[in-house]
Design a protein around this motif. Structure first.
Motif, PDB file in Angstrom:
ATOM      1  N   ILE A  27      -4.026   5.129   7.364  1.00 59.55           N
ATOM      2  CA  ILE A  27      -5.313   4.604   6.912  1.00 59.55           C
ATOM      3  C   ILE A  27      -5.758   3.429   7.771  1.00 59.55           C
ATOM      4  O   ILE A  27      -6.954   3.275   8.060  1.00 59.55           O
ATOM      5  CB  ILE A  27      -5.262   4.215   5.418  1.00 59.55           C
ATOM      6  CG1 ILE A  27      -6.664   4.282   4.792  1.00 59.55           C
ATOM      7  CG2 ILE A  27      -4.653   2.852   5.185  1.00 59.55           C
ATOM      8  CD1 ILE A  27      -7.178   5.669   4.554  1.00 59.55           C
TER       9      ILE A  27
ATOM     10  N   THR B 168     -10.070   4.341   1.461  1.00 57.61           N
ATOM     11  CA  THR B 168      -9.176   4.813   0.402  1.00 57.61           C
ATOM     12  C   THR B 168      -9.968   5.485  -0.708  1.00 57.61           C
ATOM     13  O   THR B 168      -9.566   6.535  -1.237  1.00 57.61           O
ATOM     14  CB  THR B 168      -8.357   3.640  -0.177  1.00 57.61           C
ATOM     15  OG1 THR B 168      -7.581   3.063   0.873  1.00 57.61           O
ATOM     16  CG2 THR B 168      -7.439   4.109  -1.287  1.00 57.61           C
TER      17      THR B 168
ATOM     18  N   TRP C  38      -9.052   9.297  -0.860  1.00 59.36           N
ATOM     19  CA  TRP C  38      -8.028   9.513  -1.873  1.00 59.36           C
ATOM     20  C   TRP C  38      -8.603   9.561  -3.293  1.00 59.36           C
ATOM     21  O   TRP C  38      -8.399  10.523  -4.013  1.00 59.36           O
ATOM     22  CB  TRP C  38      -6.952   8.419  -1.792  1.00 59.36           C
ATOM     23  CG  TRP C  38      -5.811   8.684  -2.717  1.00 59.36           C
ATOM     24  CD1 TRP C  38      -5.604   8.143  -3.952  1.00 59.36           C
ATOM     25  CD2 TRP C  38      -4.744   9.613  -2.515  1.00 59.36           C
ATOM     26  NE1 TRP C  38      -4.476   8.663  -4.525  1.00 59.36           N
ATOM     27  CE2 TRP C  38      -3.916   9.559  -3.665  1.00 59.36           C
ATOM     28  CE3 TRP C  38      -4.397  10.465  -1.465  1.00 59.36           C
ATOM     29  CZ2 TRP C  38      -2.772  10.345  -3.783  1.00 59.36           C
ATOM     30  CZ3 TRP C  38      -3.250  11.251  -1.587  1.00 59.36           C
ATOM     31  CH2 TRP C  38      -2.455  11.181  -2.732  1.00 59.36           C
TER      32      TRP C  38
ATOM     33  N   MET D 155       1.227   4.226  -2.827  1.00 63.69           N
ATOM     34  CA  MET D 155       0.925   5.602  -2.452  1.00 63.69           C
ATOM     35  C   MET D 155       2.128   6.532  -2.606  1.00 63.69           C
ATOM     36  O   MET D 155       1.967   7.733  -2.843  1.00 63.69           O
ATOM     37  CB  MET D 155       0.393   5.664  -1.023  1.00 63.69           C
ATOM     38  CG  MET D 155      -1.085   5.401  -0.904  1.00 63.69           C
ATOM     39  SD  MET D 155      -2.055   6.596  -1.863  1.00 63.69           S
ATOM     40  CE  MET D 155      -3.716   6.034  -1.486  1.00 63.69           C
TER      41      MET D 155
ATOM     42  N   TYR E 227       0.844  -1.201   0.000  1.00 66.10           N
ATOM     43  CA  TYR E 227       0.000   0.000   0.000  1.00 66.10           C
ATOM     44  C   TYR E 227       0.877   1.247   0.000  1.00 66.10           C
ATOM     45  O   TYR E 227       0.660   2.188  -0.775  1.00 66.10           O
ATOM     46  CB  TYR E 227      -0.912  -0.031   1.228  1.00 66.10           C
ATOM     47  CG  TYR E 227      -1.999   1.003   1.263  1.00 66.10           C
ATOM     48  CD1 TYR E 227      -3.277   0.706   0.800  1.00 66.10           C
ATOM     49  CD2 TYR E 227      -1.770   2.279   1.783  1.00 66.10           C
ATOM     50  CE1 TYR E 227      -4.295   1.644   0.853  1.00 66.10           C
ATOM     51  CE2 TYR E 227      -2.775   3.226   1.834  1.00 66.10           C
ATOM     52  CZ  TYR E 227      -4.036   2.913   1.363  1.00 66.10           C
ATOM     53  OH  TYR E 227      -5.044   3.854   1.407  1.00 66.10           O
TER      54      TYR E 227
END
Length: 582
Positions: free
Chosen positions: A455, A429, A433, A369, A365
């Motif tokens: 998160i 997410t 995001w 990101m 993750y």
């Protein structure tokens, strides 16, 4: 002989490419021969009437059934995928109640690779087409020689068919050869040229190649490794049809678009040269294999022309090796970084892969990101019939849903609770995001600390207040994020995170999203009407003060929230925020 090709799509905006290819190929095939079909027994002259019908899984079964019955078709064939299989299974047994003499068939990856199961469970289903369908479909029409019921007696002579023998055994007639020249398949959307398209609300799917040379163990595309291309000239001619008719979104379904440099760059060059200022083209690419020529070309592509979907899947090299993907994640990251931000970037991760536990997934993750994608899609491993992953999962203790969409429940590395936790991570997410409503807030937070740490801590808190068990409007996500940041024990343990700055950024994200009739209790509105009026005057918006106030907002912040690094610019900031008035 009347034939109906049916698709039940996930939503109205989707179009089905498969049924169009079958219809258009057959129409072209028989038109080129003047409608005269030669059988082994006799010469017969027919012109099959082929129609398509598209519905959605959101429509009532009865409504779809009425539409199909009204066609009064002799053959009815369904295009099936994991998203519509359950619906089609409910619909099929009802059709022969209203059209008792019709012949029912299906095709597509879901029924094709699960043919024995579906023919066993659905007694009214007469046959299933396996693999590419154009040649098989045309052969079916030809072998039946214009008499609908002839087909059932001829199934054993048609390659690419699963059917029941006279004693009830399910039989496969053998693999069908592939179409070598994709130029033989007509353009799938003649309705566009006829002015019958819905350019603003439909997604038009398109292919310039078939097959995939890679062998990802979870993917059905890995079964067909022979890659065939439509000619560049033909592809560009068809792209021009989309451009001429101002289609909003065209999605290439090529499983790996960037395989042949001359082909894929040639298409991009044509699009860039002839772009209409509206159409967005979507490509699924393997970023690691982008050539330097491609990367150089992309630097000059303006915004609004292309978007890329790129599968990362995992940053764990042992995981990637196990699923037969490249382990060169360093080169993958470097190539993605070189793609200009004018191209929308959509990166994928898959949860439930071999050797990936929660800790490993957290690193994956963070890896994604760090690349700051425009969207991160967190998917869940689907154990599909016919893939290498299916046998691997059976041998190694995976548990998954037995019916479509075959999603993983647990693995030797993640239990069901871990998977459920990641489902909530997916929701968070998407909200914080992917939708871009929290861009200023989240870009700051993700600079200051590991995205996964934030998160996952947020999801743990959100679960305590049942955030994922209720309808969630955008305003709610603001409120719960504010509550989490202000919480003394929020498990972040990040001294670099300035709560006051987060609050300012959250306020700015909230107010920039649109004119507010009122402000929620968590929001402190630092308003000065005189200063608002002065800024309207300075911006030439005071001619009609009522409209000027209606299309703007005034707000004050302790930080420069518009700075790329507001943590370095703590200064009192007064902003006039302008809104689009529709």
């Amino acid at each position: 002989m009347k034939i109906l090709l049916v698709s039940v799509n996930a939503s109205y905006m989707h179009t089905n490419l498969a049924i169009r290819d079958l219809k258009n190929y057959a129409d072209s095939h028989f038109a080129s021969r003047g409608g005269v079909l030669l059988s082994a027994d006799t010469e017969c002259s027919i012109k099959p009437q082929i129609e398509i019908a598209e519905y959605t899984i959101n429509q009532p079964i009865g409504e779809v059934l009425r539409g199909i019955a009204a066609s009064n078709s002799d053959w009815i064939l369904f295009s099936t995928y994991i998203w519509n299989a359950e619906y089609v299974c409910k619909l099929l047994p009802e059709i022969k109640k209203v059209l008792p003499n019709c012949i029912l068939g299906s095709g597509g990856p879901e029924f094709g690779y699960g043919a024995k199961k579906y023919l066993t469970n659905i007694s009214d289903l007469d046959f299933i087409i396996f693999g590419e369908g154009e040649l098989t479909f045309a052969d079916m029409i030809e072998k039946s020689c214009g008499v609908p019921q002839n087909l059932l007696a001829k199934l054993s002579d048609i390659k690419g068919i699963y059917y029941r023998s006279n004693d009830g055994e399910i039989v496969f007639s053998g693999n069908r050869e592939l179409i070598e020249d994709l130029n033989e398949i007509p353009f799938p959307y003649p309705e566009i040229a006829e002015g019958k398209a819905d350019p603003d609300h439909k997604i038009y799917y398109y292919e310039s190649s078939r097959g995939c040379p890679f062998g990802c163990s979870y993917c059905l595309s890995s079964v067909d490794k022979r890659v065939r291309f439509k000619s560049l000239e033909r592809t560009c001619d068809e792209i021009q049809i989309f451009l001429d008719n101002n289609i909003k979104l065209v999605k290439f379904v090529d499983r790996t678009y960037n395989l042949d440099e001359n082909h894929y760059i040639g298409i991009w060059e044509y699009i860039a040269k002839h772009h209409n200022g509206k159409t967005m083209f979507h490509f699924e690419i393997e970023a690691e294999y982008l050539s330097e020529n491609a990367l150089t070309f992309l630097q000059n592509v303006p915004a609004g022309v292309m978007q890329f979907e790129m599968g990362v899947q995992s940053a764990n090299k042992k995981t990637l090796e196990a699923i037969n993907r490249s382990t060169n994640i360093e080169e993958l990251a470097e190539k993605i970084k070189k793609i200009p931000r004018t191209i929308h970037q959509h990166l994928d991760l898959i949860a439930g892969l071999p050797y990936e536990d929660l800790e490993s997934f957290g690193h994956s993750y963070d890896f994604v990101m760090e690349l700051r994608p425009d969207a991160l899609q967190l998917g869940f491993l689907k154990v599909l019939n016919g893939t290498k992953m299916e046998q691997f999962a059976k041998d190694n203790g995976w548990k998954w849903m037995e019916s479509p969409a075959y999603e993983t429940f647990s693995t030797p590395y993640m239990n069901f609770n871990d998977i459920a936790f990641l489902k909530d991570v997916e929701i968070a997410t998407d909200a914080y995001w992917n939708k871009k409503s929290f861009s200023y807030t989240m870009n700051y937070i993700f600079r200051m600390m590991r995205p996964w740490k934030f998160i996952s801590a947020f999801v743990e808190y959100a679960r305590t207040v049942n955030a994922f068990l209720q309808a969630r409007r955008e305003s709610y996500w603001f409120e719960i994020l504010y509550s989490f940041i202000q919480l003394e024990k929020n498990n972040l343990n990040c001294e670099a995170l300035d709560k006051n700055l987060v609050y300012d950024l959250l306020r700015y994200d909230f107010v920039r999203a649109g004119k507010k009739g009122n402000f929620p209790s968590w929001y402190k509105h630092n308003y000065d009407k005189d200063r608002h009026r002065k800024l309207l005057d300075e911006n030439g918006l005071l001619g009609n003060s009522r409209i000027g106030f209606a299309m703007t907002e005034y707000e004050e912040f302790d930080y420069n929230v518009l700075s790329e690094k507001p943590e370095d610019e703590k200064q009192h900031t007064q902003l006039l925020i302008k809104y689009d008035i529709i």
